[in-house]
Design a protein around this motif. Structure first.
Motif, PDB file in Angstrom:
ATOM      1  N   MET A   1     -20.130 -14.790  -9.860  1.00 51.93           N
ATOM      2  CA  MET A   1     -20.291 -13.364  -9.549  1.00 51.93           C
ATOM      3  C   MET A   1     -19.207 -12.937  -8.571  1.00 51.93           C
ATOM      4  O   MET A   1     -18.876 -13.661  -7.652  1.00 51.93           O
ATOM      5  N   GLN A   2     -18.651 -11.794  -8.797  1.00 52.43           N
ATOM      6  CA  GLN A   2     -17.584 -11.298  -7.929  1.00 52.43           C
ATOM      7  C   GLN A   2     -17.846  -9.853  -7.546  1.00 52.43           C
ATOM      8  O   GLN A   2     -18.275  -9.058  -8.378  1.00 52.43           O
ATOM      9  N   ARG A   3     -17.593  -9.551  -6.307  1.00 51.08           N
ATOM     10  CA  ARG A   3     -17.685  -8.160  -5.882  1.00 51.08           C
ATOM     11  C   ARG A   3     -16.334  -7.506  -6.151  1.00 51.08           C
ATOM     12  O   ARG A   3     -15.301  -8.105  -5.884  1.00 51.08           O
ATOM     13  N   ILE A   4     -16.361  -6.309  -6.673  1.00 50.36           N
ATOM     14  CA  ILE A   4     -15.096  -5.604  -6.914  1.00 50.36           C
ATOM     15  C   ILE A   4     -14.936  -4.533  -5.839  1.00 50.36           C
ATOM     16  O   ILE A   4     -15.850  -3.738  -5.596  1.00 50.36           O
ATOM     17  N   ILE A   5     -13.794  -4.558  -5.179  1.00 50.78           N
ATOM     18  CA  ILE A   5     -13.551  -3.549  -4.154  1.00 50.78           C
ATOM     19  C   ILE A   5     -12.353  -2.695  -4.553  1.00 50.78           C
ATOM     20  O   ILE A   5     -11.595  -3.071  -5.433  1.00 50.78           O
ATOM     21  N   GLN A   6     -12.234  -1.581  -3.884  1.00 50.18           N
ATOM     22  CA  GLN A   6     -11.123  -0.678  -4.176  1.00 50.18           C
ATOM     23  C   GLN A   6     -10.129  -0.754  -3.028  1.00 50.18           C
ATOM     24  O   GLN A   6     -10.516  -0.669  -1.872  1.00 50.18           O
ATOM     25  N   ILE A   7      -8.879  -0.923  -3.374  1.00 52.11           N
ATOM     26  CA  ILE A   7      -7.876  -0.898  -2.313  1.00 52.11           C
ATOM     27  C   ILE A   7      -6.850   0.184  -2.615  1.00 52.11           C
ATOM     28  O   ILE A   7      -6.685   0.590  -3.763  1.00 52.11           O
ATOM     29  N   ASN A   8      -6.205   0.627  -1.538  1.00 51.79           N
ATOM     30  CA  ASN A   8      -5.127   1.596  -1.693  1.00 51.79           C
ATOM     31  C   ASN A   8      -3.825   0.875  -1.417  1.00 51.79           C
ATOM     32  O   ASN A   8      -3.568   0.426  -0.310  1.00 51.79           O
ATOM     33  N   ILE A   9      -3.015   0.736  -2.444  1.00 53.54           N
ATOM     34  CA  ILE A   9      -1.725   0.063  -2.255  1.00 53.54           C
ATOM     35  C   ILE A   9      -0.655   0.906  -2.917  1.00 53.54           C
ATOM     36  O   ILE A   9      -0.799   1.337  -4.053  1.00 53.54           O
ATOM     37  N   GLY A  10       0.403   1.170  -2.174  1.00 56.77           N
ATOM     38  CA  GLY A  10       1.488   2.010  -2.686  1.00 56.77           C
ATOM     39  C   GLY A  10       0.993   3.376  -3.132  1.00 56.77           C
ATOM     40  O   GLY A  10       1.510   3.938  -4.086  1.00 56.77           O
ATOM     41  N   GLY A  11      -0.029   3.890  -2.447  1.00 52.21           N
ATOM     42  CA  GLY A  11      -0.537   5.221  -2.782  1.00 52.21           C
ATOM     43  C   GLY A  11      -1.428   5.250  -4.017  1.00 52.21           C
ATOM     44  O   GLY A  11      -1.793   6.319  -4.489  1.00 52.21           O
ATOM     45  N   ARG A  12      -1.761   4.068  -4.510  1.00 51.37           N
ATOM     46  CA  ARG A  12      -2.617   3.977  -5.703  1.00 51.37           C
ATOM     47  C   ARG A  12      -3.941   3.336  -5.340  1.00 51.37           C
ATOM     48  O   ARG A  12      -3.969   2.430  -4.516  1.00 51.37           O
ATOM     49  N   VAL A  13      -5.000   3.769  -5.991  1.00 46.01           N
ATOM     50  CA  VAL A  13      -6.286   3.108  -5.786  1.00 46.01           C
ATOM     51  C   VAL A  13      -6.463   2.081  -6.897  1.00 46.01           C
ATOM     52  O   VAL A  13      -6.373   2.412  -8.076  1.00 46.01           O
ATOM     53  N   ILE A  14      -6.660   0.835  -6.483  1.00 46.21           N
ATOM     54  CA  ILE A  14      -6.727  -0.265  -7.451  1.00 46.21           C
ATOM     55  C   ILE A  14      -8.044  -1.012  -7.278  1.00 46.21           C
ATOM     56  O   ILE A  14      -8.357  -1.440  -6.162  1.00 46.21           O
ATOM     57  N   PRO A  15      -8.834  -1.176  -8.352  1.00 50.94           N
ATOM     58  CA  PRO A  15     -10.028  -2.025  -8.249  1.00 50.94           C
ATOM     59  C   PRO A  15      -9.611  -3.490  -8.321  1.00 50.94           C
ATOM     60  O   PRO A  15      -8.791  -3.876  -9.163  1.00 50.94           O
ATOM     61  N   ILE A  16     -10.158  -4.291  -7.422  1.00 50.83           N
ATOM     62  CA  ILE A  16      -9.716  -5.689  -7.344  1.00 50.83           C
ATOM     63  C   ILE A  16     -10.902  -6.561  -6.943  1.00 50.83           C
ATOM     64  O   ILE A  16     -11.750  -6.139  -6.152  1.00 50.83           O
ATOM     65  N   GLU A  17     -10.977  -7.746  -7.509  1.00 54.89           N
ATOM     66  CA  GLU A  17     -12.055  -8.666  -7.141  1.00 54.89           C
ATOM     67  C   GLU A  17     -11.805  -9.178  -5.729  1.00 54.89           C
ATOM     68  O   GLU A  17     -10.667  -9.297  -5.298  1.00 54.89           O
ATOM     69  N   GLU A  18     -12.917  -9.506  -5.067  1.00 55.22           N
ATOM     70  CA  GLU A  18     -12.805  -9.778  -3.635  1.00 55.22           C
ATOM     71  C   GLU A  18     -11.886 -10.962  -3.317  1.00 55.22           C
ATOM     72  O   GLU A  18     -11.057 -10.879  -2.416  1.00 55.22           O
ATOM     73  N   ASP A  19     -12.023 -12.063  -4.060  1.00 55.39           N
ATOM     74  CA  ASP A  19     -11.168 -13.213  -3.701  1.00 55.39           C
ATOM     75  C   ASP A  19      -9.707 -12.953  -4.065  1.00 55.39           C
ATOM     76  O   ASP A  19      -8.798 -13.459  -3.402  1.00 55.39           O
ATOM     77  N   ALA A  20      -9.503 -12.137  -5.096  1.00 57.92           N
ATOM     78  CA  ALA A  20      -8.128 -11.751  -5.429  1.00 57.92           C
ATOM     79  C   ALA A  20      -7.542 -10.904  -4.304  1.00 57.92           C
ATOM     80  O   ALA A  20      -6.368 -11.034  -3.946  1.00 57.92           O
ATOM     81  N   TYR A  21      -8.406 -10.049  -3.722  1.00 55.62           N
ATOM     82  CA  TYR A  21      -7.970  -9.224  -2.600  1.00 55.62           C
ATOM     83  C   TYR A  21      -7.555 -10.094  -1.423  1.00 55.62           C
ATOM     84  O   TYR A  21      -6.516  -9.852  -0.786  1.00 55.62           O
ATOM     85  N   MET A  22      -8.352 -11.128  -1.139  1.00 56.87           N
ATOM     86  CA  MET A  22      -8.015 -12.021  -0.029  1.00 56.87           C
ATOM     87  C   MET A  22      -6.654 -12.693  -0.273  1.00 56.87           C
ATOM     88  O   MET A  22      -5.828 -12.801   0.635  1.00 56.87           O
ATOM     89  N   ALA A  23      -6.446 -13.138  -1.506  1.00 55.16           N
ATOM     90  CA  ALA A  23      -5.184 -13.802  -1.841  1.00 55.16           C
ATOM     91  C   ALA A  23      -4.009 -12.840  -1.683  1.00 55.16           C
ATOM     92  O   ALA A  23      -2.961 -13.194  -1.143  1.00 55.16           O
TER      93      ALA A  23
END
Lengths: 220, 110
Positions: free
Chosen positions: A1-23
């Protein structure tokens, strides 16, 4: 199971899985370290973040619901690891890897005990607390030993200063010759001498207090 | 001392010349285009290497850039040569010609 979070990178909102975000966060932090002394650091990081946003955008429009670890891995392989892209003023290639290893070895620690000042058991600086924990001794005992050492250490200088004040200086050749020559002392001599010396001391003390009195009365 | 290390040093040394050459030829270029061109020419570099290099060249007055909106993501930086950049490129290009002639001569005769 993975939590999906939203990040703002380069002015874009990107949905990303939590461990991918950490990496990804680790990767960008490593870039920031790599370019820390670089004049255009912020610009370089921004350019790279824009590119990351673009690549992720392409991935998402290709049908992915969110960026996962695999995507981040592909990204770092394409762009290159921090130590490899330093350009002309780069650090040795293996620097990052070595640093990583060092950090790991400190964390795992191989079961060896280490001496630190203890911030949770301290009177002054936590030295005794740390030593107690290190040697498995009650902190109270360590503290007592330190206090005892402290006073013992004070006895030396104080005794020396007192001796300096009360033992007279050899001024004449005669006195100098009395210093080492003559009969070796036995207990009775010592006791007798002590008595004489004390008498002498008393006399000198009286004289000193007289002089002091004169001195102060003159001043008035 | 490894062969990979020496090879990568060689590539790094020539990367500036190649980047300037690509930008001169294309008039304007976007970093991932440059990476693509390098790959086509079998000069494989990590894309990330280009960003610090381009920023340094730009800060040194060799390159200029303009933003262009992109349909697929954030705006892109398109780099172009300045007058000084063109001079710099020509000089580097000449040095490379001389150098490669010397190297060629030496490695063929010895």
């Amino acid at each position: 199971m993975q939590r999906i979070i939203q990040i703002n990178i380069g002015g874009r909102v990107i949905p990303i899985e939590e461990d991918a975000y950490m990496a990804l966060k680790d990767y960008i932090a490593s870039l920031e370290r790599q370019f820390a002394n670089e004049e255009g650091k912020d610009e370089i990081i921004q350019d790279i973040e824009y590119r990351i946003a673009e690549l992720f955008g392409i991935r998402l429009s290709g049908g992915a619901a969110a960026i996962d670890r695999e995507d981040v891995k592909k990204l770092t392989d394409t762009l290159g690891h921090a130590s490899d892209i330093g350009g002309t003023r780069h650090l040795p290639v293996r620097y990052e890897a070595q640093k990583q290893q060092q950090q790991n070895s400190t964390r795992s620690n191989n079961g060896a005990r280490r001496l630190y000042r203890n911030p949770y058991d301290k009177m002054l600086g936590g030295v005794c607390g740390g030593l107690g924990a290190y040697f498995d001794v009650d902190v109270v005992i360590v503290r007592l030993v330190f206090v005892a050492c402290f006073f013992l250490a004070l006895i030396g200088p104080i005794a020396y200063i007192i001796a300096w004040a009360i033992i007279p200086l050899a001024r004449t050749p005669e006195e100098l010759s009395y210093m080492g020559d003559g009969e070796p002392m036995n207990f009775h001599d010592i006791a007798r001498n002590m008595g004489e010396e004390l008498q002498d001391l008393k006399k000198r003390g009286e004289q000193m207090s007289r002089e002091l009195r004169d001195f102060f009365s003159k001043k008035k | 001392m490894t062969i990979e290390n020496t090879e990568s040093q060689m590539r790094k040394g020539l990367l500036e010349l190649c980047i300037l050459g690509i930008i001169r030829k294309e008039k304007e270029a976007y970093p991932s285009d440059i990476a693509e061109q390098l790959k086509l020419a079998k000069l494989v570099v990590l894309e990330g290497t280009l960003y610090p290099l381009l920023t340094r060249l730009k800060n040194a007055g060799m390159l200029d850039y303009r933003w262009e909106e992109s349909p697929s993501g954030p705006p892109r930086k398109y780099y172009s040569l300045t007058g000084e950049g063109l001079k710099f490129y020509t000089q580097l290009r000449n040095s490379w010609e001389e150098l490669s002639t010397s190297v060629h001569h030496l490695t063929n005769t010895i």
